[in-house]
Scaffold this motif. Sequence first.
Motif: not given
Length: 263
Positions: A211-218
């Motif tokens: 996991w990571r703190r991120a703004h990404e499409k999922a």
Amino acid sequence: MTNLSYGRHCAEIVAQTGLLASRVEDADLTLPVPSCPGWNVGQLLRHLGGAQRWAEEIARTRATQPPPDDHFRDLSAYTDEDPALLGPWLTEGAERLADTLSAAGPDAEVWSPVPGGTTAFLARRFTHETVIHRADAFLALGAEFTVAEEVALDALDEWMELGSLPVMLDIRSGLRELLGPGRTVHLHATDTAPEAAAEWLVDLTGDTITWRRAHEKAAVAVRGPLTDLLLAVYRRRPVRGEGAEVLGDERLLDSWLEQVGFG
């Protein structure tokens, strides 16, 4: 990674317990706790207070094996608790735990259910154990549950960290079934300041969960208030509740929440 200092964790154990104790002063402790089936409010408080005392013994004795925990697992003897007695008992246990942790410092090696146990792990774990059980009690009593943004962020980070430990793949056999190409989950808190970066990307595409703190499409995304996200991952409130929005592969989201849940 933690958003809160060791001293803040110790202080929050006392503060969160104080908020809980003050709310149950005149409450009906026989009310059932929907988020902890089979318990009433008094039993919930006995569980929390017993667990805090258990953790205090681990920290004080530098235990290398877990002490017996039957006294806060079997709650059959605590069906009719007196709030006038239980509130002070709960507060005393939290203060004792915080004092012992503070005296030990964050680096003392102790037993923990995950590798590399230290008093820092205990302080953080029991901060959020207390936060979530306060939520259980407040929801059961019909009280509004709120928690400081930085505490909720730290609680979600800890949940992510524990749920993605490699050892969890051995503890929960169903976790391996989550892994596969294109399987990602995104959580996005909609009510925090931009600098909080309150977004999490859970990657299930490899051999382990990361996991990571991120703004990404999922593959699936959940958007909603921070507290609602926290209660949803702990399965204290439905993820499709008021103010929350689910976009994408809902079956993946449900499977992930079911398999990675704890607490």
